[in-house]
Motif scaffolding. Structure first.
Motif, PDB file in Angstrom:
ATOM      1  N   ASN A 181       0.817  -1.216   0.000  1.00 10.89           N
ATOM      2  CA  ASN A 181       0.000   0.000   0.000  1.00 10.89           C
ATOM      3  C   ASN A 181       0.851   1.266   0.000  1.00 10.89           C
ATOM      4  OD1 ASN A 181      -2.601   1.098  -0.176  1.00 10.89           O
ATOM      5  ND2 ASN A 181      -2.672   1.506   2.026  1.00 10.89           N
TER       6      ASN A 181
ATOM      7  N   ALA B 214      -5.188  -4.323   0.534  1.00  8.56           N
ATOM      8  CA  ALA B 214      -4.732  -3.033   0.000  1.00  8.56           C
ATOM      9  C   ALA B 214      -4.954  -2.979  -1.510  1.00  8.56           C
ATOM     10  CB  ALA B 214      -3.254  -2.829   0.325  1.00  8.56           C
TER      11      ALA B 214
ATOM     12  N   THR C 129      -7.536  -0.401  -3.585  1.00 12.86           N
ATOM     13  CA  THR C 129      -7.051   0.474  -4.654  1.00 12.86           C
ATOM     14  C   THR C 129      -7.719   0.161  -5.988  1.00 12.86           C
ATOM     15  OG1 THR C 129      -4.908   0.750  -3.579  1.00 12.86           O
ATOM     16  CG2 THR C 129      -5.002   1.196  -5.943  1.00 12.86           C
TER      17      THR C 129
ATOM     18  N   GLY D 125      -0.883   0.894  -3.603  1.00  8.44           N
ATOM     19  CA  GLY D 125      -1.834  -0.213  -3.613  1.00  8.44           C
ATOM     20  C   GLY D 125      -1.991  -0.894  -4.956  1.00  8.44           C
TER      21      GLY D 125
ATOM     22  N   ASN E  83       1.944  -4.285  -4.948  1.00  2.89           N
ATOM     23  CA  ASN E  83       2.353  -4.660  -3.605  1.00  2.89           C
ATOM     24  C   ASN E  83       3.310  -5.845  -3.719  1.00  2.89           C
ATOM     25  OD1 ASN E  83       0.141  -3.088  -1.866  1.00  2.89           O
ATOM     26  ND2 ASN E  83      -0.888  -4.035  -3.618  1.00  2.89           N
TER      27      ASN E  83
END
Length: 506
Positions: free
Chosen positions: A32, A72, A76, A220, A223
């Motif tokens: 993130n 995350a 996003t 995000g 990752n």
């Protein structure tokens, strides 16, 4: 080990290297938009395979950390999927430009963690960057369809929409290129991802994430989680089974691919699998033998034989067998120079780890014990270390030998004599693998026949290298599902939505 034009870190965590590109070497994971430790604070060492020196320590993440990364990416995705294709293209182009600028730094990292000769690492970076460049353009060409309607007052629309969070699980043999090939495609389609690089080679993945951040990739979207072998099963389970994951994109062994496929099936997840190969290299009498030999060196000994599309079985017609074998032995002796990847002139580095070294030597020892002959090589170069295996040429290989049927994944070429096109096809197709095949012939009809009848997803005629960003890369049978590269590579990460527009006459 000394790496020229490389990078540095804190003295307690890094061996001595020249001071260059230190901002690209990371000792934390990336979730993130933050560089983070494992929630347990556990770490594991990343070692240089040439001398086993510890490069640095990384977070040894577990299932809970993987869940955090997936959440995350899922959060996003809610906004990233609505960005325009033009905007995604622009960001990918910026990422490509930064990776090009830092090519030498990235190559040095690969040489440190994977052991490749520096020149070969630079080649991988150029190859990997080509996918970012390609998908920067492709992002604006993921199109839908308007289909002629059978009804006069209705219109049929097909649109492609991003399928969500993609779990990206990558191997150690091409640690950078396998990430850019997948992540460039899924970002172009509007997806987000969680990357789990190999525990042996995670540093290039983290360096790529650093440059992605600099390029303006929103937090995000990308990752990267790191873990040791001990935690890999738990992490993999989350990446395959979490309800927020829409697709599992994996490159690696067929054995592991089957496990991940089974886990993905529980949630009916989309899979993109690029698995093991057993590539035949077929040479017919009409071939340009000198050219076939030059290409054989590329097809077999690139990355010290550690390539899924590497030539595995050399099927040489009896009319040219002796000439080919003699020329092959000569070239191996002259061109395969073993040593640490930072040493000038070296063309073949160490095998990635002790398990791989044991497998390769075991296959050769089994074959020799059953009557095969090593014309050159066939043993460890112990003066260099326990993972340096000599480039080897085996003859008199028979079906009862393990090496006849198994993917070698090392610097060992086994030559078999054939007498006809039919025999070549029978041997080549007698495997559950179906990734790549190589054919050398000047007979145009024979070239087309072989292309049609070889049970492989990719066939190269008169060439030992077939990978690029533009063609569709992938296999059939147990060598995988789906395609990477090309427009098809981006479309793998989309769902087709059918919209019916009705009552147009009202």
């Amino acid at each position: 080990m000394v790496v020229s034009r490389c990078f540095t870190m804190k003295s307690l965590k890094m061996f001595s290297v020249q001071r260059r590109g230190m901002h690209l070497l990371k000792d934390k994971a990336y979730i993130n938009g933050e560089w983070v430790k494992a929630t347990s604070n556990a770490v594991y060492p990343v070692q240089n395979p040439a001398d086993d020196n510890v490069i640095t320590e990384l977070p040894d993440m577990d299932a809970a950390d993987a869940k955090t990364a997936v959440d995350a990416a899922a959060n996003t995705f809610k906004t990233w999927r609505d960005t325009t294709a033009k905007e995604r293209s622009y960001i990918l182009r910026k990422w490509f430009n930064l990776c090009e600028k830092h090519s030498d730094d990235l190559a040095a990292i690969i040489t440190a963690e994977a052991g490749k000769p520096l020149a070969e690492s630079k080649g991988e970076i150029a190859y990997g960057n080509s996918f970012l460049e390609w998908f920067a353009d492709t992002a604006r060409h993921i199109n839908g369809e308007i289909i002629p309607s059978p009804w006069p007052n209705k219109q049929i629309l097909l649109t492609r929409q991003p399928l969500g969070v993609v779990s990206v699980i990558t191997p150690w043999n091409f640690p950078y290129a396998m990430i850019t090939r997948k992540v460039g495609a899924l970002m172009a389609a509007g997806c987000t991802c969680v990357i789990k690089p190999s525990e042996d080679t995670p540093l290039s993945a983290l360096a790529a994430a650093e440059l992605a951040e600099q390029a303006g990739v929103p937090k995000g979207v990308i990752n990267v989680i790191t873990s040791s072998r001990k935690n890999a099963p738990g992490v993999g389970k989350v990446l395959c089974e979490d309800e927020n994951v829409g697709c599992i994109s994996f490159t690696g062994s067929t054995f592991v691919g089957k496990i991940l496929y089974g886990q993905a099936a529980k949630g009916i997840k989309r899979v993109a699998l690029e698995l093991g190969g057993n590539a035949p290299y077929i040479v017919f009498p009409s071939a340009d033998i000198e050219h076939a030999l030059d290409q054989a060196m590329l097809a077999k000994f690139r990355n010290n034989g550690q390539a899924c599309i590497g030539a595995n079985r050399f099927l040489i017609h009896e009319a040219v067998y002796d000439k080919f074998v003699e020329g092959f032995k000569s070239r191996i002796g002259k061109k395969c120079i073993l040593g640490p990847g930072t040493k000038e002139g070296v063309t073949c580095g160490p095998l990635i780890n002790k398990e791989q070294a044991k497998k390769v030597s075991g296959l050769v020892d089994d074959a020799v014990s059953k009557g095969a002959e090593a014309l050159i090589g066939g043993k460890f170069a112990k003066e260099l270390g326990d993972k340096f295996y000599e480039s080897t040429l085996l003859v008199n290989v028979k079906p009862d030998m393990n090496i006849y049927n198994e993917e070698i994944f090392g610097p060992v070429a086994s030559c078999l004599k054939i007498s006809s096109e039919e025999e070549a096809l029978k041997i080549a197709n007698s495997t559950r693998s179906g990734l790549a095949a190589y054919v050398f012939t000047k007979d145009l009809g024979q070239a087309f026949r072989m292309s049609r009848q070889l049970e492989f997803g990719m066939v190269a005629i008169n060439d030992g290298i077939l990978s690029a960003a533009e063609p569709a890369f992938g296999g059939i049978k147990e060598s995988g599902i789906g395609r990477e590269g090309s427009l098809h590579g981006a479309e793998e990460y989309t769902d087709i939505k059918y919209t019916l527009m009705s009552a147009l006459d009202k």
